[in-house]
Write an enzyme that holds these catalytic residues in place. Sequence first.
Site, PDB file in Angstrom:
ATOM      1  N   GLN A 179       0.821  -1.226   0.000  1.00  0.00           N
ATOM      2  CA  GLN A 179       0.000   0.000   0.000  1.00  0.00           C
ATOM      3  C   GLN A 179       0.850   1.268   0.000  1.00  0.00           C
ATOM      4  O   GLN A 179       0.317   2.369  -0.040  1.00  0.00           O
ATOM      5  CB  GLN A 179      -0.965   0.007   1.196  1.00  0.00           C
ATOM      6  CG  GLN A 179      -2.043  -1.051   1.125  1.00  0.00           C
ATOM      7  CD  GLN A 179      -3.053  -0.841  -0.005  1.00  0.00           C
ATOM      8  OE1 GLN A 179      -3.080   0.214  -0.663  1.00  0.00           O
ATOM      9  NE2 GLN A 179      -3.872  -1.839  -0.262  1.00  0.00           N
ATOM     10  N   THR A 235       6.360 -21.562 -16.291  1.00  0.00           N
ATOM     11  CA  THR A 235       6.681 -20.670 -17.413  1.00  0.00           C
ATOM     12  C   THR A 235       6.426 -19.226 -16.998  1.00  0.00           C
ATOM     13  O   THR A 235       5.359 -18.898 -16.472  1.00  0.00           O
ATOM     14  CB  THR A 235       5.795 -21.034 -18.634  1.00  0.00           C
ATOM     15  OG1 THR A 235       6.033 -22.412 -18.921  1.00  0.00           O
ATOM     16  CG2 THR A 235       6.123 -20.184 -19.838  1.00  0.00           C
ATOM     17  N   CYS A 317     -10.077  -8.739   0.669  1.00  0.00           N
ATOM     18  CA  CYS A 317      -9.661 -10.145   0.759  1.00  0.00           C
ATOM     19  C   CYS A 317     -10.406 -10.887   1.873  1.00  0.00           C
ATOM     20  O   CYS A 317     -10.399 -12.115   1.908  1.00  0.00           O
ATOM     21  CB  CYS A 317      -8.158 -10.247   0.975  1.00  0.00           C
ATOM     22  SG  CYS A 317      -7.246  -9.666  -0.447  1.00  0.00           S
TER      23      CYS A 317
END
Length: 367
Positions: A179, A235, A317
Amino acid sequence: MKVYLDAVSTTALDEKVRETYQKLLDEYYCNSDALYDDGVAIYDMQEKSRQLICSMFGVKKDELIFTSGASEANSLAIKGLALKHRDRKHLVTSIYEHSSVYNSFRQLEEDFGFEVTYLNPDEDGHITAEAVKNALRNDTLLVSIMQVNNEIGAVNDIGSIAAIVKKHPGTYFHCDMTQGVGKIGLDLSNIDMASFSAHKIHGLKGSGALIKKEFVQLLPLISGGQQEYSLRGGTSNALVNIVLARTLRIALENREKYHDHLLQLHDRLHDGLKDLVKINYDKGLVTLMNIDTPIPSEVLLNALNERGIMVSSKSTCGSRKNEPNRTLHAMGYDEDHAIRVSFDYTNTIEEIDYFIDNLKEILKQYA
Ligand code: PMP
């Protein structure tokens, strides 16, 4: 009218970042570890991006691991370090860390036998260097303290905390600077590891990094090939990693450019709110205010949502979980009445006014 006042949760993609990413997507698809020219071209661009980001943070080129964001960077830093150094059993963090930090520590405590000290913020919302100093033990392996709290905006004095930890032999310091990046500078010289995410600064979601000084040894959480110094198999999301440097550079330019605009937005919001609600916290990040409303936050969020205004009551979240909010609880705020209002340089004075006017109407309606 739609008004987005939840910039702490995420931000809209910057147009220049989108264009750069789109161009790369149109042109490149090869695996960045392939040894033919097109693969090498992508690899070289990714490494250039790594180098640029490292120089922005004043660290060496090989001291950055690209990740899918800050949650992964935090998990790798904390669990990767602890599982590599199991001889030291004590860890220190704060009670109001983001769930990716807090739950990493909980996992180490519950499943791997580590002992964790969770520090509380002081009445100003800060984790102090003094509190960290008092928590250190001979077997403390890691201290992890966030730079800016994502629910109230409190800004910790990371420089002083890092300096204390640096003096303590065998103890590493990690900082979740998610943040703070692009908003507040941070000197990384005494910091062993630091995490951040692109989508908080108008970059791509699923993009971020862990800065890790070269002497820090970690256990990889994703086993695989040689990618990211063998610390994160799979990858590479190379095109995303390439645009991260551009995202950061634009954020740093905008920090200067919109400095005054952000202060104006802040003052307008503060003036509009001060007689309407109780302000829980407004002395940290200029773009975030935590308020206490006279009606339950869920009711208010819905009423605002119906009028096209997007704000949240707590960290996104944890928004679907029915657990007590650690930050608001530690600060003694009433979490059923708390609202987090946050903005960025794309917001306007008109949008702040629209929010205030609608808030006034809603409060009157429910009074
Ligand atoms: N740390 C903090 C302080 C955050 O605010 C967030 C985003 N909610 C994260 C970590 C996680 O970031 P990401 O979404 O990139 O995993």
